[in-house]
Write an enzyme that holds these catalytic residues in place. Structure first.
Site: not given
Lengths: 415, 274
Positions: B50, B61
């Site tokens: 990824e 995040d």
């Protein structure tokens, strides 16, 4: 990807079921948040239909906030502008005095509505983002009144330059979290509030300060702030026996403007100006915060709207003399009204706002916040060009106490 | 032709084990270093990879990946540059699936249709677009489908039974289970939470299910790969990279080696999990 914009029968029916105003708005959030914002949407739809909810909100507006706020005929500003105007010109300038609200700005209108909603939803704590601190102070105030724990996210840069509001929030019992990420200003505070919300989904309500964010926030905050325009309609009827001709309001995220404009959108005779922060001038890269006149559409903070961004779609920092306007986005309903041409979006520079700020203090004995000083700067430009019978209403959406240190520094005065 | 993602999960099923999916942020801390990490990942034991596409405002995040994104942007990361990394990687590896993870605005700015076509041509297999729930997927999903790219969707602990089919129907490739209500790199789910959550999703889909958010240690990766079909490890690897940088935030001779050693350690645990 813009859907072709067709002129609607009414400008007041949005958003659609997807939370869209034309191609703007929507719910661009991570999956973790989706169920939450759908829950807020359902709860708000129910509250909206409940007369008891409205009655309680109205009671607070009347007895706690001090509404209706006056509609003030700014006679000395009017005379001052007429002195420079051609014969028969110089519009009559009115101020909608939302700076007289408890906490000193329009923010409290929507905060109280949202806190009542949070209580209804059984939420146990409140979070909010703030730039200049006005929304944070309003939220901390309502949380004190309703005995709810409150955490306010504020960019570390703003914490440093808005110390009085930080202290006010603390006095009111709120926790202020200084956000260090990104440029440490309003957009980063909003990122951090969203991140915190994701991690505290069960018991927490996010009280957004403007007509941005994922659906239903833009519509909900607008609905609460529309009390401003509804009062203006009745007050102008009483004062002049007719509708105003021109409405002017400052635009950061755009909540005070949306609140003034929305009740008049379907009155074709009423012209509207949204005044963005021109900063050092909109031709300067990252030197302004004019998302509509200097940005382009994109997706940030849960909605599709006009954004300040670079050629790669990275978000740019806005600049304005006013910490309440330096947000790189704008409410999606404004983006839609901009593309339809229903509202004219213009800008005023830092220098123009500063001059208007001083003029307002000397002519009317009112120290405005730097945000509405931008709106006044535009009034100063257009009023002399309009026939004398023209009625202008400017939303004086906040008082300037919070800004005196900034202004003193810019004027070279020690405070 | 079966996609690389489907082929890889079929092969892993035959092997009787789950996948290790390590994450790297493009251009973190510079293009050459991130390229070297990408090139080294398959040999270190990555089953799928990824790659994060840096964005100024990564809403989902935590601080570790936020910082990685900022380093990447400072080093000049763009979507075009990230696709070029994948194209270069495909010169040596045509089997390991590559998933791009990012946020919608840079993709819209690039042009959704052009991005889907360019990504597929570069050798990308799937996309995770964090702030594009199924309700808003029309802007990109048709173009991704046309280009043969999978749209990998996040399922969260908050995704309720009513919503689950909607999200799963909009997913392909695999399903990414967000183990915690929270942001990346902050806390970990308890093993029993995962053991309860995965069957709930499994009942509604035949797609492989992988677990991410809070998978940090070899033991956690092994457990995640055992109860689901794979483990995504991101912040723990970025953390290692960040700690290997010098005071100016530049890569040191040790940076690549330390990250890949950690990938190998995780891979060993995942391979020993069944």
């Amino acid at each position: 990807m813009n859907k072709p914009l067709t002129r609607p029968n009414t400008y007041r029916s949005g958003p659609d079921a997807q939370g869209k105003f034309g191609g703007f708005g929507g719910r661009y959030v991570a999956e973790t948040l989706m169920p939450l914002i759908l829950e807020v949407e359902r709860a708000y739809a129910e509250a909206k239909r409940d007369p008891a909810f409205h009655a309680e909100w109205r009671r607070l507006l009347t007895h706690y906030v001090g509404r209706p706020s006056p509609l003030w005929f700014a006679e000395r500003v009017t005379e001052h502008l007429r002195a420079k105007a051609a014969p028969g010109h110089g519009a009559r300038v009115y101020f909608k005095r939302d700076e007289l609200n408890h906490t000193g700005a329009h923010k409290i209108n929507a905060v109280l509505g949202q806190i009542l909603l949070a209580k209804r939803m059984g939420k146990k704590r409140i979070i909010a983002e703030t730039g200049a601190g006005q929304h944070g102070v309003a939220t901390a105030t309502a949380c004190a009144l309703f005995d709810l724990p409150c955490t306010v996210f504020m960019g570390a840069t703003d914490v440093a330059r808005q110390q009085p509001n930080v202290f006010r929030m603390k006095l009111l019992g709120a926790e202020v979290v200084a956000v260090e990420s990104g440029a440490a200003t309003l957009k980063d505070a909003m990122n951090e509030a969203l991140r915190h919300w994701v991690a505290h989904v069960e018991d927490t309500y996010y009280c957004i300060g403007t007509v941005a964010g994922p659906h239903p926030y833009p519509a909900m905050v607008r609905d609460f702030q529309s009390v401003i325009g509804e009062e203006v309609r009745a007050q102008m009827q009483a004062a002049e026996g007719r509708l105003p001709d021109v409405l002017v309001a400052a635009i950061g995220g755009g909540s005070n403007a949306m609140g003034l404009f929305h009740p008049f959108l379907d009155e074709p005779s009423v012209r509207m100006f949204g005044v963005e922060a021109g900063g050092h001038g909109i031709e300067t890269v990252t030197g302004h915060a004019a998302s509509l006149t200097g940005g382009r559409p994109g997706v940030l903070h849960g909605n599709r709207t006009y954004l300040l961004q670079d050629e790669n779609g990275q978000i740019l920092e806005g600049h304005s003399i006013s910490a309440g306007l330096d947000y790189p986005g704008v409410g999606p309903e404004h983006a839609w009204l901009h593309e339809l041409g229903r509202v004219e979006y213009v800008n005023a520079t830092d220098a123009e706002a500063l001059a208007a700020f001083q003029l307002c203090a000397r002519l009317e004995g009112i120290i405005p916040a730097l945000e509405p000083a931008h709106a006044l700067a535009h009034v100063l430009k257009i009023a002399p060009t309009l026939p004398a019978e023209t009625l202008i209403v400017m939303n004086l959406c906040g008082r300037g106490d919070k800004d005196i240190f900034t202004v003193a520094r810019l004027l070279g005065e020690a405070v | 032709m079966a996609s690389r993602i489907a082929a890889r999960f079929a092969a892993l099923r035959a092997e009787g084990r789950g996948a290790l999916i390590p994450f790297l942020e493009a251009y973190d801390p510079d293009r050459a270093t991130s390229m070297e990490i990408l090139r080294g990942m398959p040999a270190a034991g990555a089953d799928l990879i990824e790659i994060g596409m840096p964005f100024t405002d990564p809403m989902a995040d935590g601080p570790i990946i936020q910082a990685a994104g900022q380093r990447g942007l400072k080093a000049g990361a763009t979507l075009g540059g990230t696709l070029a990394m994948v194209r270069e990687f495909r010169g040596q590896d045509d089997a390991t699936p590559v998933i791009l993870m990012g946020y919608l605005n840079p993709i819209l700015s690039y042009g959704a249709e052009r991005f889907a076509a360019d990504a597929a041509a570069a050798g990308v297999d799937g996309l995770i677009v964090v702030d594009m729930p199924p309700e808003e997927a029309e802007v990109l999903a048709p173009h991704a489908r046309a280009a043969g790219l999978d749209i990998i969707r996040l399922i969260a602990p908050t995704t309720d039974a009513a919503r689950l089919p909607l999200v799963l129907n909009a997913s392909s490739g695999f399903v990414y289970y967000v183990a915690i209500t929270g942001i990346t790199g902050t806390r970990s789910a308890a093993p029993e939470e995962l053991e309860a959550a995965i069957p709930r999703i499994r009942a509604h889909t035949d797609l492989p299910i992988c677990i991410g958010f809070g998978v940090r240690t070899p033991a956690q990766a092994a457990h995640a790969a055992r109860v689901s079909d794979g483990a995504v490890v991101a912040s723990a690897l970025i953390d290692t990279l960040a700690k290997s940088l010098d005071a100016e935030g530049r890569a040191t001779p040790d940076s690549v080696r330390r990250v890949l050693a950690q990938v190998a350690e995780l891979a060993e645990a995942v391979r020993g999990a069944r």
